[in-house]
Design a protein around this motif. Structure first.
Motif, PDB file in Angstrom:
ATOM      1  N   PHE A  79       0.824  -1.199   0.000  1.00 48.27           N
ATOM      2  CA  PHE A  79       0.000   0.000   0.000  1.00 48.27           C
ATOM      3  C   PHE A  79       0.866   1.259   0.000  1.00 48.27           C
ATOM      4  O   PHE A  79       0.601   2.206  -0.746  1.00 48.27           O
ATOM      5  CB  PHE A  79      -0.926  -0.007   1.220  1.00 48.27           C
ATOM      6  N   ARG A  80       1.910   1.253   0.836  1.00 41.44           N
ATOM      7  CA  ARG A  80       2.801   2.418   0.869  1.00 41.44           C
ATOM      8  C   ARG A  80       3.470   2.646  -0.480  1.00 41.44           C
ATOM      9  O   ARG A  80       3.565   3.780  -0.947  1.00 41.44           O
ATOM     10  CB  ARG A  80       3.865   2.226   1.949  1.00 41.44           C
ATOM     11  N   GLU A  82       2.464   1.651  -3.498  1.00 44.59           N
ATOM     12  CA  GLU A  82       1.490   2.065  -4.507  1.00 44.59           C
ATOM     13  C   GLU A  82       0.991   3.482  -4.241  1.00 44.59           C
ATOM     14  O   GLU A  82       0.815   4.265  -5.170  1.00 44.59           O
ATOM     15  CB  GLU A  82       0.315   1.089  -4.545  1.00 44.59           C
ATOM     16  N   LEU A  83       0.760   3.818  -2.990  1.00 42.09           N
ATOM     17  CA  LEU A  83       0.279   5.150  -2.657  1.00 42.09           C
ATOM     18  C   LEU A  83       1.330   6.198  -2.992  1.00 42.09           C
ATOM     19  O   LEU A  83       1.010   7.234  -3.577  1.00 42.09           O
ATOM     20  CB  LEU A  83      -0.092   5.235  -1.175  1.00 42.09           C
ATOM     21  N   THR A  86       1.451   6.630  -6.779  1.00 42.57           N
ATOM     22  CA  THR A  86       0.263   7.325  -7.269  1.00 42.57           C
ATOM     23  C   THR A  86       0.300   8.806  -6.901  1.00 42.57           C
ATOM     24  O   THR A  86      -0.012   9.667  -7.734  1.00 42.57           O
ATOM     25  CB  THR A  86      -1.004   6.676  -6.697  1.00 42.57           C
ATOM     26  N   LEU A  87       0.699   9.111  -5.672  1.00 39.85           N
ATOM     27  CA  LEU A  87       0.766  10.515  -5.262  1.00 39.85           C
ATOM     28  C   LEU A  87       1.829  11.268  -6.048  1.00 39.85           C
ATOM     29  O   LEU A  87       1.613  12.418  -6.441  1.00 39.85           O
ATOM     30  CB  LEU A  87       1.039  10.620  -3.764  1.00 39.85           C
TER      31      LEU A  87
END
Length: 126
Positions: A79-80, A82-83, A86-87
């Motif tokens: 999650f970290r 990918e986040l 994306t950010l």
């Protein structure tokens, strides 16, 4: 001497009868002991099965908890990653400069959330 031998015959007969009766009592006690031993061995088997079952259940709970911890850590790491990607992609324009600041990005998300809430309220009310 013959008188003495004849006198011992009834005593020997009585001793033989007593030995026979003692043998019968011993056989009955042995049969009862065999039944008690069988009952004890069945109880011991049941106790062993319960003990092994409890130990296996405890081992399974421990393995499950360890797996949950490992899966949670892996999910957080993914999650970290990918986040963050994306950010980075959302906050940069095509030329490589910053297109949006954090405040602008947060403001656009809040505006979208407010618009969705108003639309939901309106569709439920009217």
């Amino acid at each position: 001497m013959l008188d003495r031998v004849e006198a011992t015959v009834p005593a020997l007969q009585a001793a033989g009868d007593a030995a026979q009766a003692a043998s019968e009592r011993m056989r009955e006690q042995a049969d009862g002991a065999e039944q008690r031993i069988l009952a004890l061995s069945e109880a011991a088997k049941g106790h062993a099965v319960k003990h092994i079952s409890g130990y296996a259940a405890q081992a399974m709970r421990h393995a499950r908890d360890a797996e949950v911890v490992r899966m949670s850590a892996a999910a957080r790491a993914v999650f970290r990653q990918e986040l963050a990607a994306t950010l980075r992609q959302q906050t940069r324009d095509r030329s490589g400069g910053l297109a949006l600041t954090w405040k602008a990005l947060l403001g656009s998300h809040l505006a979208a959330c407010a618009a969705a809430s108003i639309a939901t309220w309106a569709s439920m009310t009217f």
